[in-house]
Design a protein around this motif. Structure first.
Motif, PDB file in Angstrom:
ATOM      1  N   GLU A  30       0.690  -1.183   0.176  1.00 38.32           N
ATOM      2  CA  GLU A  30      -0.001  -0.021   0.166  1.00 38.32           C
ATOM      3  C   GLU A  30       0.904   1.213  -0.079  1.00 38.32           C
ATOM      4  O   GLU A  30       1.835   1.533   0.988  1.00 38.32           O
ATOM      5  N   HIS A  31       0.693   2.096  -0.964  1.00 35.31           N
ATOM      6  CA  HIS A  31       1.402   3.324  -1.101  1.00 35.31           C
ATOM      7  C   HIS A  31       1.013   4.101  -0.060  1.00 35.31           C
ATOM      8  O   HIS A  31       0.126   4.163   0.712  1.00 35.31           O
ATOM      9  N   PRO A  32       2.016   5.019   0.640  1.00 36.76           N
ATOM     10  CA  PRO A  32       1.854   5.767   1.880  1.00 36.76           C
ATOM     11  C   PRO A  32       0.510   6.363   1.815  1.00 36.76           C
ATOM     12  O   PRO A  32      -0.358   6.765   2.723  1.00 36.76           O
ATOM     13  N   SER A  33       0.336   7.404   0.585  1.00 33.97           N
ATOM     14  CA  SER A  33      -0.714   8.283   0.443  1.00 33.97           C
ATOM     15  C   SER A  33      -2.002   7.366   0.450  1.00 33.97           C
ATOM     16  O   SER A  33      -3.205   7.867   1.084  1.00 33.97           O
ATOM     17  N   LEU A  34      -2.072   6.145  -0.126  1.00 38.34           N
ATOM     18  CA  LEU A  34      -3.234   5.130  -0.149  1.00 38.34           C
ATOM     19  C   LEU A  34      -3.655   5.044   1.685  1.00 38.34           C
ATOM     20  O   LEU A  34      -4.971   4.780   1.913  1.00 38.34           O
ATOM     21  N   LYS A  35      -2.551   4.605   2.154  1.00 35.88           N
ATOM     22  CA  LYS A  35      -2.793   4.236   3.324  1.00 35.88           C
ATOM     23  C   LYS A  35      -3.307   5.417   4.347  1.00 35.88           C
ATOM     24  O   LYS A  35      -4.376   5.297   5.149  1.00 35.88           O
ATOM     25  N   MET A  85      -5.608   4.192  -9.064  1.00 34.79           N
ATOM     26  CA  MET A  85      -5.374   4.289 -10.477  1.00 34.79           C
ATOM     27  C   MET A  85      -4.402   5.363 -10.762  1.00 34.79           C
ATOM     28  O   MET A  85      -3.688   4.993 -11.840  1.00 34.79           O
ATOM     29  N   ALA A  86      -4.624   6.521 -10.324  1.00 33.65           N
ATOM     30  CA  ALA A  86      -3.749   7.726 -10.906  1.00 33.65           C
ATOM     31  C   ALA A  86      -2.436   7.166 -10.601  1.00 33.65           C
ATOM     32  O   ALA A  86      -1.519   7.830 -11.444  1.00 33.65           O
ATOM     33  N   LEU A  87      -2.076   6.646  -9.487  1.00 36.52           N
ATOM     34  CA  LEU A  87      -0.786   6.424  -9.172  1.00 36.52           C
ATOM     35  C   LEU A  87      -0.086   5.406 -10.266  1.00 36.52           C
ATOM     36  O   LEU A  87       1.139   5.588 -10.390  1.00 36.52           O
ATOM     37  N   VAL A  88      -0.684   4.721 -10.737  1.00 40.52           N
ATOM     38  CA  VAL A  88      -0.111   3.621 -11.842  1.00 40.52           C
ATOM     39  C   VAL A  88      -0.187   4.385 -13.300  1.00 40.52           C
ATOM     40  O   VAL A  88       0.460   3.536 -14.124  1.00 40.52           O
ATOM     41  N   LYS A 113      -3.441  15.380  -4.128  1.00 41.31           N
ATOM     42  CA  LYS A 113      -2.585  16.669  -4.468  1.00 41.31           C
ATOM     43  C   LYS A 113      -1.346  16.197  -3.823  1.00 41.31           C
ATOM     44  O   LYS A 113      -0.198  16.631  -4.370  1.00 41.31           O
ATOM     45  N   GLU A 114      -1.224  15.892  -2.514  1.00 45.19           N
ATOM     46  CA  GLU A 114      -0.102  15.527  -1.733  1.00 45.19           C
ATOM     47  C   GLU A 114       0.749  14.409  -2.644  1.00 45.19           C
ATOM     48  O   GLU A 114       2.047  14.268  -2.607  1.00 45.19           O
TER      49      GLU A 114
END
Length: 227
Positions: A30-35, A85-88, A113-114
């Motif tokens: 899990e990406h830190p922003s997702l967490k 989704m945006a992350l990939v 945004k972060e």
């Protein structure tokens, strides 16, 4: 909207089934922003509407596998899957995210945004059918790579048909809540949501336009691969 998966990382570690928690502990990256967004969402009374993290990761992996650049999302909630989704997606990728209200999306927007991906997210606050019709009218049929349907159940068939037109050959439509807390086993005549899901499940099973897999992940998700 959703029923928690047996693999739901929103539940305390090891709760109910240590073996299932083992699966999460050894597969969820899990990406830190997702967490961060998941934890922010877990403070809301409606937290049960959050997509399961393992499901979001699997869909993101599918999007990456087919080299997706354009994604449709019908039903945003706090935007966890939108962010996933945006992350990939590549820098010039785009998620068209449809919801009728920004009441919950405002939780996720600062995190988008972060994470540096807010420029990839096109949030459209209006009835999703209207957005889908606008995309079709502007000549975007056959240009999307992936669609995720997770909104009002009585409109599922309409969403599916319009997404099928917007998705390219080889693209994927993921339909959430296809098991609907098990109610699909015996839909009551007065339960229009369950009837709608059950009828679409039967229709997709026989639909020659797609290859399919239904998976018991979360509250059930069907993947339709456009032929």
């Amino acid at each position: 909207r959703r029923h928690h998966s047996a693999f739901d990382p929103n539940t305390p570690k090891g709760k109910n089934n240590p073996l299932q928690q083992y699966v999460l502990d050894h597969s969820l990256r899990e990406h830190p922003s997702l967490k961060k967004l998941r934890l922010l969402t877990s403070d809301l009374p409606q937290k049960g509407m959050l997509v399961c993290s393992d499901q979001a990761q699997f869909m993101a992996n599918l999007a990456r596998l087919i080299k997706a650049k354009k994604v449709l999302e019908i039903g945003v909630f706090t935007g966890y899957n939108t962010l996933s989704m945006a992350l990939v997606l590549p820098e010039d990728g785009r998620v068209v995210a449809c919801d009728i209200s920004e009441d919950f999306a405002h939780v996720g927007k600062p995190v988008w945004k972060e994470a540096g991906v807010d420029h990839k997210i096109d949030l459209r606050i209006k009835p999703a059918i209207q957005t889908l019709d606008e995309l079709l009218a502007s000549g975007e049929a056959g240009t999307f790579d992936f669609a995720f349907i997770d909104a009002d159940k009585e409109s599922y068939n309409d969403y599916y048909e319009k997404c099928l037109r917007l998705i390219r050959k080889g693209g994927i439509i993921a339909i959430d809540n296809v098991l609907w807390h098990g109610r699909v086993l015996n839909p009551r005549k007065d339960d229009l949501e369950t009837q709608s899901i059950h009828h679409l499940n039967e229709k997709i099973f026989r639909d020659p336009r797609v290859n399919i897999s239904m998976m018991p992940m979360g509250d059930g998700v069907t993947f339709a691969f456009k032929l």
